[in-house]
Design a protein around this motif. Structure first.
Motif, PDB file in Angstrom:
ATOM      1  N   ILE A   2       0.854  -1.184   0.000  1.00 34.74           N
ATOM      2  CA  ILE A   2       0.000   0.000   0.000  1.00 34.74           C
ATOM      3  C   ILE A   2       0.892   1.237   0.000  1.00 34.74           C
ATOM      4  O   ILE A   2       1.812   1.346   0.808  1.00 34.74           O
ATOM      5  CB  ILE A   2      -0.931   0.048   1.225  1.00 34.74           C
ATOM      6  CG1 ILE A   2      -1.952  -1.081   1.184  1.00 34.74           C
ATOM      7  CG2 ILE A   2      -1.667   1.394   1.281  1.00 34.74           C
ATOM      8  CD1 ILE A   2      -2.833  -1.133   2.407  1.00 34.74           C
ATOM      9  N   ARG A  24      -3.458   0.626  -3.548  1.00 37.51           N
ATOM     10  CA  ARG A  24      -3.217  -0.759  -3.113  1.00 37.51           C
ATOM     11  C   ARG A  24      -2.758  -1.575  -4.317  1.00 37.51           C
ATOM     12  O   ARG A  24      -3.353  -1.507  -5.385  1.00 37.51           O
ATOM     13  CB  ARG A  24      -4.477  -1.355  -2.487  1.00 37.51           C
ATOM     14  CG  ARG A  24      -4.331  -2.795  -2.087  1.00 37.51           C
ATOM     15  CD  ARG A  24      -5.529  -3.295  -1.278  1.00 37.51           C
ATOM     16  NE  ARG A  24      -5.269  -3.195   0.161  1.00 37.51           N
ATOM     17  CZ  ARG A  24      -6.047  -2.561   1.021  1.00 37.51           C
ATOM     18  NH1 ARG A  24      -7.142  -1.947   0.606  1.00 37.51           N
ATOM     19  NH2 ARG A  24      -5.740  -2.527   2.304  1.00 37.51           N
ATOM     20  N   GLU A  41      -6.394  -1.167   6.298  1.00 32.91           N
ATOM     21  CA  GLU A  41      -5.138  -1.890   6.130  1.00 32.91           C
ATOM     22  C   GLU A  41      -5.281  -3.322   6.640  1.00 32.91           C
ATOM     23  O   GLU A  41      -6.020  -3.596   7.591  1.00 32.91           O
ATOM     24  CB  GLU A  41      -4.008  -1.168   6.856  1.00 32.91           C
ATOM     25  CG  GLU A  41      -3.734   0.224   6.285  1.00 32.91           C
ATOM     26  CD  GLU A  41      -2.502   0.874   6.901  1.00 32.91           C
ATOM     27  OE1 GLU A  41      -1.446   0.203   6.930  1.00 32.91           O
ATOM     28  OE2 GLU A  41      -2.598   2.032   7.343  1.00 32.91           O
TER      29      GLU A  41
END
Length: 402
Positions: A2, A24, A41
């Motif tokens: 990410i 991402r 996340e």
């Protein structure tokens, strides 16, 4: 991976800018782009952009990268097979040296995709390849090959073969050789098509490698890339493309800005404009101007900015874009002229040119405006792999370690 806390310039159709966002990445592809407020996340590796600007990897739609060697003369000149003026069967991928030093300089400057191919010595010069700039083996760097067939009009074929006292030495002969190759190629295409549709009624044509190489043109799978400078050469390219109903791109098109009204309604996929960081080294460049790209773009013609490496070294692609803005080009259009516009013109926009889900994870993190000569990339990611990184204390990745 990410990438987070980034000001993201997506270069998508809406020119979306995400003020504080994330990207991402999984298996070399972008799988999500959005605002940090929506990020969840899941323990992935993260790269904190720390508020810096993030762009798609830049695209140079016309180069000879890897075909004219860095610091070499004849030993590294693999771009012009000037022993036969008609050679569509030549493949760029058989000449490209990915270990040439300019590849490192390209991706370190954020130029992650280029089209590279033969020079303009031959009227029919060979096959162009769209490739990534990061890698050690060309077979693993290809986006599309062939991505086009290179044709050349004007002074370059004339001067090459005048020195050899061989055809062509005039514009008439250059066009005639191109037309002859396309006539043969079209007949070969139709004969093969008839045979495939009716094997009882037609004979399969005898294999011809030159005509075989032209088949993707007639199938409209790839375009012709016409090297042109003077206005009359531009119209010769259009005349030939229309005569044979093949898709086409105009490369350089130095005098196109002088005949904009005459280009209304023509079906070129776009113009690859440049280079402008050069001298006017031959008569057909006498009307070269850094204002050209802006004038073409403002007129509504899809316009990409190119370096024609090594005429201008590939790492200065963004400087070329900055010069275009300085000379009147809209800033957003200039940024698109080195991202999504060349990708679209060259038929590789399904993979590169913008930061959108499904596309290759080619990402450049900049410490400011890429059109500001004092700014530079902090990190470059190609297909999810870190190619260059100044954002941590580790040494930048190199080809020696992959």
């Amino acid at each position: 991976m990410i990438i987070k806390n980034a000001r993201i310039y997506t270069c998508d159709k809406d020119n979306t800018v995400i003020e504080n966002g994330y990207i991402r990445i999984a298996e070399g592809k972008i799988i999500g782009v959005g605002s940090m407020s929506g990020l969840e996340e899941a323990g992935e590796e993260t790269l904190d952009a720390k508020g810096n600007n993030v762009y798609p990897g830049f695209v140079d739609a016309h180069t000879h990268l890897g075909m004219f060697g860095d610091s070499l003369t004849f030993e590294g000149d693999d771009g012009n097979e000037d022993t036969d003026p008609v050679m569509p069967q030549l493949r760029a991928i058989d000449a490209i040296n990915p270990l040439d030093g300019y590849f490192d300089e390209a991706f370190a400057a954020g130029v992650t995709t280029v089209l590279t191919g033969p020079g303009s010595a031959n009227p029919v010069a060979g096959q162009i390849a769209a490739i990534k700039t990061f890698g050690r083996r060309i077979d693993k760097m290809i986006i599309k090959a062939p991505a086009g067939i290179k044709f050349a009009l004007g002074e370059n074929p004339k001067s090459t073969y005048n020195d050899k006292e061989q055809t062509p030495v005039t514009r008439m002969a250059t066009a005639a050789l191109i037309r002859e190759a396309l006539i043969k190629g079209r007949k070969y295409y139709l004969d093969k098509k008839n045979y495939e549709n009716d094997k009882e009624g037609y004979d399969e044509p005898e294999f011809d490698m030159k005509s075989e190489a032209l088949l993707p043109l007639f199938r409209h799978e790839i375009p012709a890339h016409f090297h042109v400078h003077r206005a009359d050469d531009i119209f010769t390219a259009i005349r030939i493309a229309n005569e044979f109903d093949i898709p086409y791109v105009l490369v350089h098109a130095t005098e196109a800005y002088m005949v904009l009204d005459e280009l209304i309604g023509e079906r070129a996929l776009g113009i690859l404009s440049g280079p402008v960081l050069t001298d006017r080294s031959k008569p057909e460049l006498s009307h070269q101007t850094p204002s050209a790209a802006g004038m073409l773009s403002a007129f509504g013609i899809p316009t990409a900015i190119i370096t024609d490496h090594p005429e201008t070294p590939v790492q200065y692609l963004l400087l070329c874009a900055a010069v275009a803005v300085r000379n009147g080009m809209d800033r957003i259009q200039a940024l698109r002229a080195v991202t999504i516009t060349p990708a679209t013109i060259c038929g590789i926009d399904d993979r590169v040119g913008s930061l959108e889900a499904g596309k290759d994870a080619d990402v450049v993190i900049y410490n400011g405006d890429p059109l500001d000569i004092t700014c530079k990339p902090l990190a470059v990611i190609v297909e999810g792999k870190t190619a260059f990184n100044l954002m941590c204390k580790k040494s930048p990745a190199s080809k020696a370690v992959g």
